[in-house]
Motif scaffolding. Structure first.
Motif, short mmCIF file in Angstrom:
data_model
loop_
_atom_site.label_atom_id
_atom_site.label_comp_id
_atom_site.label_asym_id
_atom_site.label_seq_id
_atom_site.Cartn_x
_atom_site.Cartn_y
_atom_site.Cartn_z
N ALA A 137 26.76 78.73 -47.39
CA ALA A 137 26.57 77.43 -47.05
C ALA A 137 26.22 77.56 -45.35
O ALA A 137 25.99 76.64 -44.73
CB ALA A 137 27.45 76.29 -47.30
N CYS A 138 26.23 78.92 -44.98
CA CYS A 138 26.08 78.90 -43.32
C CYS A 138 24.87 79.62 -43.25
O CYS A 138 24.83 80.78 -43.78
CB CYS A 138 27.28 79.43 -42.67
N ALA A 188 24.37 88.43 -43.51
CA ALA A 188 25.41 89.38 -43.82
C ALA A 188 25.70 89.90 -45.09
O ALA A 188 26.30 90.77 -45.24
CB ALA A 188 26.60 88.86 -43.20
N ILE A 189 25.24 88.82 -46.19
CA ILE A 189 25.77 89.44 -47.51
C ILE A 189 24.48 89.51 -48.35
O ILE A 189 23.45 88.77 -48.29
CB ILE A 189 26.54 88.11 -48.05
N ASP A 190 24.33 90.84 -49.05
CA ASP A 190 23.27 91.05 -49.93
C ASP A 190 23.68 90.52 -51.25
O ASP A 190 24.56 91.02 -51.81
CB ASP A 190 22.92 92.53 -49.93
N VAL A 208 25.05 82.90 -57.36
CA VAL A 208 25.31 82.71 -55.90
C VAL A 208 24.46 81.66 -55.39
O VAL A 208 23.06 81.44 -55.86
CB VAL A 208 24.92 83.86 -55.07
N ILE A 209 24.67 80.75 -54.96
CA ILE A 209 23.91 79.37 -54.43
C ILE A 209 23.75 79.85 -52.96
O ILE A 209 24.49 79.71 -52.04
CB ILE A 209 24.54 78.19 -54.34
N ASP A 210 22.42 80.00 -52.64
CA ASP A 210 21.96 80.38 -51.43
C ASP A 210 21.08 78.96 -50.69
O ASP A 210 19.95 78.82 -51.04
CB ASP A 210 20.88 81.55 -51.35
N THR A 211 21.83 78.38 -49.85
CA THR A 211 21.35 77.07 -49.43
C THR A 211 20.34 77.42 -48.42
O THR A 211 19.22 76.37 -48.20
CB THR A 211 22.43 76.04 -48.69
N SER A 212 19.97 78.31 -47.72
CA SER A 212 18.87 78.62 -46.77
C SER A 212 17.50 78.83 -47.76
O SER A 212 16.41 78.31 -47.40
CB SER A 212 19.14 79.74 -46.09
#
Length: 66
Positions: free
Chosen positions: A18-19, A25-27, A36-40
């Motif tokens: 959420a940031c 930083a995380i693959d 995995v929820i990728d908000t971007s």
């Protein structure tokens, strides 16, 4: 990644990135067996959809991108 593995071992259901800096930083391709929820990524798709729906690609499994 050690922190994520510890959380997985403790029984979390999913990870929410959420940031904006977490996606850098995380693959997510290294995270197995948990959603995995990728908000971007979600925000980027929403912006494209609102700007021009014809340019929005079909949603695909991001783990296939490599």
């Amino acid at each position: 990644m050690d922190c994520i593995r510890k959380m997985q071992d403790s029984g979390i259901d999913m990870i929410v990135l959420a940031c904006t800096e977490l996606q850098l930083a995380i693959d997510i391709n290294q995270i197995d067996d948990i959603p995995v929820i990728d908000t971007s990524y979600i925000l980027a798709r929403a912006l494209v959809r609102e700007a021009d729906k014809k340019k929005l690609c079909k949603l695909q499994d991001r783990s296939e991108k490599g």
